[in-house]
Write a protein that holds these residues in place. Structure first.
Motif, PDB file in Angstrom:
ATOM      1  N   ALA A   1       0.749  -1.176  -0.012  1.00  0.00           N
ATOM      2  CA  ALA A   1       0.132  -0.138  -0.022  1.00  0.00           C
ATOM      3  C   ALA A   1       0.923   1.114   0.094  1.00  0.00           C
ATOM      4  CB  ALA A   1      -1.050  -0.111   1.331  1.00  0.00           C
ATOM      5  N   LEU A   2       1.956   1.325   0.770  1.00  0.00           N
ATOM      6  CA  LEU A   2       2.889   2.385   0.754  1.00  0.00           C
ATOM      7  C   LEU A   2       3.526   2.651  -0.586  1.00  0.00           C
ATOM      8  CD1 LEU A   2       4.676   4.523   2.424  1.00  0.00           C
ATOM      9  CD2 LEU A   2       6.108   2.597   2.636  1.00  0.00           C
ATOM     10  N   THR A   3       3.952   1.648  -1.153  1.00  0.00           N
ATOM     11  CA  THR A   3       4.458   1.525  -2.575  1.00  0.00           C
ATOM     12  C   THR A   3       3.476   2.274  -3.519  1.00  0.00           C
ATOM     13  OG1 THR A   3       5.956  -0.261  -2.120  1.00  0.00           O
ATOM     14  CG2 THR A   3       5.791   0.292  -4.236  1.00  0.00           C
ATOM     15  N   CYS A   4       2.154   1.742  -3.406  1.00  0.00           N
ATOM     16  CA  CYS A   4       1.039   2.031  -4.521  1.00  0.00           C
ATOM     17  C   CYS A   4       1.094   3.542  -4.354  1.00  0.00           C
ATOM     18  CB  CYS A   4       0.077   1.249  -4.272  1.00  0.00           C
ATOM     19  SG  CYS A   4      -1.281   1.622  -5.195  1.00  0.00           S
ATOM     20  N   PHE A   5       0.635   3.940  -3.212  1.00  0.00           N
ATOM     21  CA  PHE A   5       0.280   5.310  -2.943  1.00  0.00           C
ATOM     22  C   PHE A   5       1.550   6.487  -2.980  1.00  0.00           C
ATOM     23  CE2 PHE A   5      -3.179   2.901  -0.954  1.00  0.00           C
ATOM     24  CZ  PHE A   5      -4.277   3.293  -2.052  1.00  0.00           C
ATOM     25  N   THR A   6       2.576   5.849  -2.603  1.00  0.00           N
ATOM     26  CA  THR A   6       3.799   6.640  -2.861  1.00  0.00           C
ATOM     27  C   THR A   6       4.004   6.991  -4.197  1.00  0.00           C
ATOM     28  OG1 THR A   6       4.487   5.864  -0.823  1.00  0.00           O
ATOM     29  CG2 THR A   6       6.278   7.116  -2.368  1.00  0.00           C
TER      30      THR A   6
ATOM     31  N   GLY B   1      -2.013  11.654   1.485  1.00  0.00           N
ATOM     32  CA  GLY B   1      -2.821  11.161   2.685  1.00  0.00           C
ATOM     33  C   GLY B   1      -2.880   9.623   2.832  1.00  0.00           C
ATOM     34  N   PHE B   2      -3.235   8.898   1.804  1.00  0.00           N
ATOM     35  CA  PHE B   2      -3.401   7.452   1.697  1.00  0.00           C
ATOM     36  C   PHE B   2      -1.941   7.013   1.690  1.00  0.00           C
ATOM     37  CE2 PHE B   2      -7.244   7.227  -1.068  1.00  0.00           C
ATOM     38  CZ  PHE B   2      -8.064   7.474  -0.133  1.00  0.00           C
ATOM     39  N   ALA B   3      -0.795   7.445   1.274  1.00  0.00           N
ATOM     40  CA  ALA B   3       0.738   7.167   1.423  1.00  0.00           C
ATOM     41  C   ALA B   3       1.143   6.959   2.913  1.00  0.00           C
ATOM     42  CB  ALA B   3       1.378   7.784   0.766  1.00  0.00           C
ATOM     43  N   ILE B   4       0.577   8.123   3.620  1.00  0.00           N
ATOM     44  CA  ILE B   4       0.856   8.430   4.962  1.00  0.00           C
ATOM     45  C   ILE B   4      -0.019   7.607   5.917  1.00  0.00           C
ATOM     46  CG2 ILE B   4       1.012   9.864   6.963  1.00  0.00           C
ATOM     47  CD1 ILE B   4       1.550  12.127   4.994  1.00  0.00           C
ATOM     48  N   ALA B   5      -1.238   7.144   5.464  1.00  0.00           N
ATOM     49  CA  ALA B   5      -1.989   6.325   6.095  1.00  0.00           C
ATOM     50  C   ALA B   5      -1.746   4.793   6.272  1.00  0.00           C
ATOM     51  CB  ALA B   5      -3.684   6.606   5.834  1.00  0.00           C
ATOM     52  N   SER B   6      -1.096   4.594   4.892  1.00  0.00           N
ATOM     53  CA  SER B   6      -0.650   3.122   4.780  1.00  0.00           C
ATOM     54  C   SER B   6       0.785   2.879   5.787  1.00  0.00           C
ATOM     55  CB  SER B   6      -0.398   2.957   3.382  1.00  0.00           C
ATOM     56  OG  SER B   6       0.586   3.766   2.817  1.00  0.00           O
ATOM     57  N   LYS B   7       1.673   3.567   5.954  1.00  0.00           N
ATOM     58  CA  LYS B   7       2.914   3.458   6.572  1.00  0.00           C
ATOM     59  C   LYS B   7       3.424   4.815   6.736  1.00  0.00           C
ATOM     60  CE  LYS B   7       6.216   0.342   7.331  1.00  0.00           C
ATOM     61  NZ  LYS B   7       7.059  -0.786   6.568  1.00  0.00           N
ATOM     62  N   TYR B   8       3.774   5.124   8.167  1.00  0.00           N
ATOM     63  CA  TYR B   8       4.311   6.259   8.657  1.00  0.00           C
ATOM     64  C   TYR B   8       5.635   6.992   7.910  1.00  0.00           C
ATOM     65  CZ  TYR B   8       8.165   3.884  11.134  1.00  0.00           C
ATOM     66  OH  TYR B   8       9.135   2.885  11.185  1.00  0.00           O
ATOM     67  N   THR B   9       6.369   5.775   7.093  1.00  0.00           N
ATOM     68  CA  THR B   9       7.699   6.263   6.380  1.00  0.00           C
ATOM     69  C   THR B   9       7.167   6.743   5.335  1.00  0.00           C
ATOM     70  OG1 THR B   9       7.538   4.071   5.533  1.00  0.00           O
ATOM     71  CG2 THR B   9       8.983   4.450   7.368  1.00  0.00           C
ATOM     72  N   ALA B  10       6.109   7.227   4.791  1.00  0.00           N
ATOM     73  CA  ALA B  10       5.588   8.071   3.653  1.00  0.00           C
ATOM     74  C   ALA B  10       5.940   9.435   3.804  1.00  0.00           C
ATOM     75  CB  ALA B  10       4.204   7.759   3.280  1.00  0.00           C
ATOM     76  N   PHE B  11       6.207   9.823   5.117  1.00  0.00           N
ATOM     77  CA  PHE B  11       6.766  11.301   5.283  1.00  0.00           C
ATOM     78  C   PHE B  11       7.841  11.480   4.585  1.00  0.00           C
ATOM     79  CE2 PHE B  11       3.986  10.961   9.230  1.00  0.00           C
ATOM     80  CZ  PHE B  11       3.154  12.112   8.680  1.00  0.00           C
ATOM     81  N   ILE B  12       8.770  10.474   4.167  1.00  0.00           N
ATOM     82  CA  ILE B  12       9.966  10.682   3.221  1.00  0.00           C
ATOM     83  C   ILE B  12       9.547  11.462   2.093  1.00  0.00           C
ATOM     84  CG2 ILE B  12       9.890   8.619   2.032  1.00  0.00           C
ATOM     85  CD1 ILE B  12      13.082  10.224   3.608  1.00  0.00           C
ATOM     86  N   LEU B  13       8.371  11.497   1.706  1.00  0.00           N
ATOM     87  CA  LEU B  13       7.654  12.184   0.461  1.00  0.00           C
ATOM     88  C   LEU B  13       7.742  13.776   0.533  1.00  0.00           C
ATOM     89  CD1 LEU B  13       4.373  10.360  -0.160  1.00  0.00           C
ATOM     90  CD2 LEU B  13       6.430  10.274  -2.070  1.00  0.00           C
ATOM     91  N   PHE B  14       7.636  14.335   1.433  1.00  0.00           N
ATOM     92  CA  PHE B  14       7.741  15.778   1.605  1.00  0.00           C
ATOM     93  C   PHE B  14       9.094  16.432   1.026  1.00  0.00           C
ATOM     94  CE2 PHE B  14       4.436  14.790   4.834  1.00  0.00           C
ATOM     95  CZ  PHE B  14       3.251  15.491   3.955  1.00  0.00           C
ATOM     96  N   PRO B  15      10.179  15.851   1.519  1.00  0.00           N
ATOM     97  CA  PRO B  15      11.512  16.472   0.697  1.00  0.00           C
ATOM     98  C   PRO B  15      11.371  16.345  -0.723  1.00  0.00           C
ATOM     99  CG  PRO B  15      12.139  15.059   2.655  1.00  0.00           C
ATOM    100  CD  PRO B  15      10.729  14.847   2.386  1.00  0.00           C
ATOM    101  N   PHE B  16      11.060  15.227  -1.264  1.00  0.00           N
ATOM    102  CA  PHE B  16      10.845  14.927  -2.783  1.00  0.00           C
ATOM    103  C   PHE B  16       9.955  15.958  -3.431  1.00  0.00           C
ATOM    104  CE2 PHE B  16      12.480  10.795  -1.263  1.00  0.00           C
ATOM    105  CZ  PHE B  16      13.512  10.638  -2.449  1.00  0.00           C
ATOM    106  N   TYR B  17       9.124  16.356  -2.655  1.00  0.00           N
ATOM    107  CA  TYR B  17       7.952  17.285  -3.274  1.00  0.00           C
ATOM    108  C   TYR B  17       8.824  18.639  -3.530  1.00  0.00           C
ATOM    109  CZ  TYR B  17       4.295  14.240  -2.028  1.00  0.00           C
ATOM    110  OH  TYR B  17       3.184  13.161  -1.810  1.00  0.00           O
ATOM    111  N   PHE B  18       9.645  19.147  -2.485  1.00  0.00           N
ATOM    112  CA  PHE B  18      10.230  20.334  -2.788  1.00  0.00           C
ATOM    113  C   PHE B  18      11.411  20.212  -3.606  1.00  0.00           C
ATOM    114  CE2 PHE B  18       8.470  20.567   1.397  1.00  0.00           C
ATOM    115  CZ  PHE B  18       7.577  21.667   1.462  1.00  0.00           C
TER     116      PHE B  18
END
Length: 183
Positions: free
Chosen positions: A125-130, A166-183
Motif C-alpha cells: 500500500a505504501l509503494t502504491c500510494f507513494t 494522505g493514503f500513503a501516510i495512512a498506509s505507513k508512517y515512512t511515507a513522510f519521506i515524500l515531503f523532501p521530494f516534493y520540494f
C-alpha cells in the motif's frame, strides 16, 4: 493493450497461491482480528490496510479468519498491480513508451512487489500510494508552468495529489519521506 496485459499478469502473479494458512505469518493474525470487527482499532497497524482488508472482505462475503486474510491478501495483490500502473505512468512522464512498459514489466516481476503482495502487509500500500503521489506532484508541477493570468486553475490535480499523499501516510508512517521530494 500491452499495459493491460502487464497489469493482468501482475495481479495473477500477486494473488496466485495466496491461500496459504493464516498462522504462517504471525503479523497477519492480529490484522484479521481487527478486520473481522472483533476489536475496533489497533494503533500498531496503519488503519488503511485494515480498512481495505475490511472492504475486500465485505465484497467477498468472507466469514472465517482464513477467508478474511485471503480477502485482505487480495486487496494487497490489487494494490501491487496498481503500483505497476503508477510506475508505468510515472516512467512515461520521462521515458519513451517502450521504456515505460519495460519499467512496468520489471516492477511487475520484482520480488519485492510479488512476494510482499502475497501478505496482508502495509508495504505494498505504501509503494502504491507513494508512487501515485509522486506521479501527481509531477502533474501538479506541469500544470503550474505557464502564464497563470490566462490559465484556468484546475483544482482536481492538487486535491488528488493531497489525497494520495494522505493514503500513503495512512498506509505507513515512512511515507513522510515524500515531503523532501516534493520540494
Amino acid at each position: 493493450v500491452a499495459i493491460g496485459i502487464i497489469l493482468i499478469g501482475s495481479f495473477l502473479m500477486n494473488s496466485w497461491g495466496n491461500d496459504f494458512p493464516l498462522w504462517l505469518h504471525p503479523d497477519e493474525i492480529k490484522k484479521v482480528i481487527y478486520i473481522s470487527g472483533d476489536k475496533k482499532t489497533d494503533f500498531y497497524h496503519p488503519e488503511l490496510i485494515l480498512k481495505l482488508g475490511r472492504l475486500f472482505a465485505d465484497i467477498a462475503s468472507a466469514s472465517s479468519q482464513q477467508d478474511l486474510v485471503q480477502a485482505g491478501r487480495t486487496s494487497t495483490a490489487f494494490l501491487g498491480s496498481m503500483a505497476v500502473l503508477f510506475t508505468f505512468s510515472l516512467a512515461s512522464q520521462f521515458l519513451s513508451a517502450p521504456a515505460a512498459l519495460l519499467a512496468a514489466s520489471l516492477t511487475a516481476v520484482s520480488p519485492g512487489i510479488v512476494i510482499h503482495s502475497h501478505y496482508l502487509k502495509e508495504d505494498i500500500a505504501l509503494t502504491c500510494f507513494t508512487t501515485a503521489s509522486l506521479l501527481f506532484v509531477i502533474f501538479a508541477a506541469k500544470e503550474s508552468v505557464g502564464d497563470s493570468s490566462t490559465k484556468k486553475i484546475d483544482y482536481k490535480i492538487p486535491v488528488l495529489w493531497g489525497l494520495l499523499t494522505g493514503f500513503a501516510i495512512a498506509s505507513k508512517y515512512t511515507a513522510f519521506i515524500l515531503f523532501p521530494f516534493y520540494f
